[in-house]
Design a protein around this motif. Sequence first.
Motif, short mmCIF file in Angstrom:
data_model
loop_
_atom_site.label_atom_id
_atom_site.label_comp_id
_atom_site.label_asym_id
_atom_site.label_seq_id
_atom_site.Cartn_x
_atom_site.Cartn_y
_atom_site.Cartn_z
N GLN A 17 95.73 84.05 21.28
CA GLN A 17 94.74 83.13 21.84
C GLN A 17 93.93 83.82 22.94
OE1 GLN A 17 97.40 79.95 22.92
NE2 GLN A 17 97.00 78.84 21.02
N HIS A 18 94.58 84.63 23.74
CA HIS A 18 93.88 85.36 24.81
C HIS A 18 92.89 86.37 24.20
CE1 HIS A 18 93.14 87.17 28.69
NE2 HIS A 18 93.39 88.36 28.16
N MET A 31 87.01 88.26 15.12
CA MET A 31 87.82 89.43 15.45
C MET A 31 88.62 89.82 14.22
SD MET A 31 90.73 87.99 18.04
CE MET A 31 92.05 86.92 17.48
N SER A 32 88.82 91.11 14.06
CA SER A 32 89.59 91.65 12.94
C SER A 32 90.99 91.97 13.42
CB SER A 32 88.94 92.93 12.42
OG SER A 32 87.67 92.64 11.91
N ALA A 51 92.62 82.10 10.48
CA ALA A 51 92.34 83.41 9.88
C ALA A 51 91.98 83.29 8.41
CB ALA A 51 93.55 84.33 10.03
N SER A 52 91.16 84.23 7.98
CA SER A 52 90.79 84.32 6.57
C SER A 52 92.01 84.72 5.75
CB SER A 52 89.70 85.37 6.40
OG SER A 52 90.21 86.65 6.75
N ARG A 53 91.88 84.57 4.44
CA ARG A 53 92.94 85.04 3.55
C ARG A 53 93.05 86.55 3.73
NH1 ARG A 53 94.43 82.41 -1.49
NH2 ARG A 53 95.99 83.73 -2.45
N THR A 64 90.51 88.22 9.32
CA THR A 64 89.41 87.94 10.23
C THR A 64 89.62 86.56 10.80
OG1 THR A 64 87.91 89.30 8.92
CG2 THR A 64 86.91 87.75 10.45
N VAL A 65 89.47 86.46 12.12
CA VAL A 65 89.62 85.19 12.82
C VAL A 65 88.31 84.86 13.52
CG1 VAL A 65 90.88 83.95 14.64
CG2 VAL A 65 92.07 85.63 13.22
N SER A 66 87.78 83.68 13.26
CA SER A 66 86.56 83.25 13.94
C SER A 66 86.88 83.00 15.40
CB SER A 66 86.04 81.97 13.29
OG SER A 66 84.94 81.48 14.03
#
Length: 70
Positions: A17-18, A31-32, A51-53, A64-66
Motif C-alpha cells: 500500500q505504501h 506500478m509493475s 492487480a492485473s492477471r 500491474t497494479v493501478s
Amino acid sequence: MIEDPWQSRGLGTTLAQHAREQARTFGCCSMSVMTGLDDVRMLRILRTLGASRPAVHRSTADLTVSVEQP
C-alpha cells in the motif's frame, strides 16, 4: 522480502500500500510488480489491490497494479 518471523503481521500489505501511495505521489498511473509464483501471500495482497492477471515466466509472475484513486 519479509523474514519468516515477521510474516503474517500485515507488513507485506502495508508495504504494498505504501509503494502504491508513493507511485501515486510521483504521478504514476500504475506500478509493475514481479514476485515468485510460490509467493501466495504476495499474490493475494496484489489481487486485493486490483492487480492485473499475472504474466507467468517460469518461476515468476509480473503484475500491474493501478495507482489511480478509485
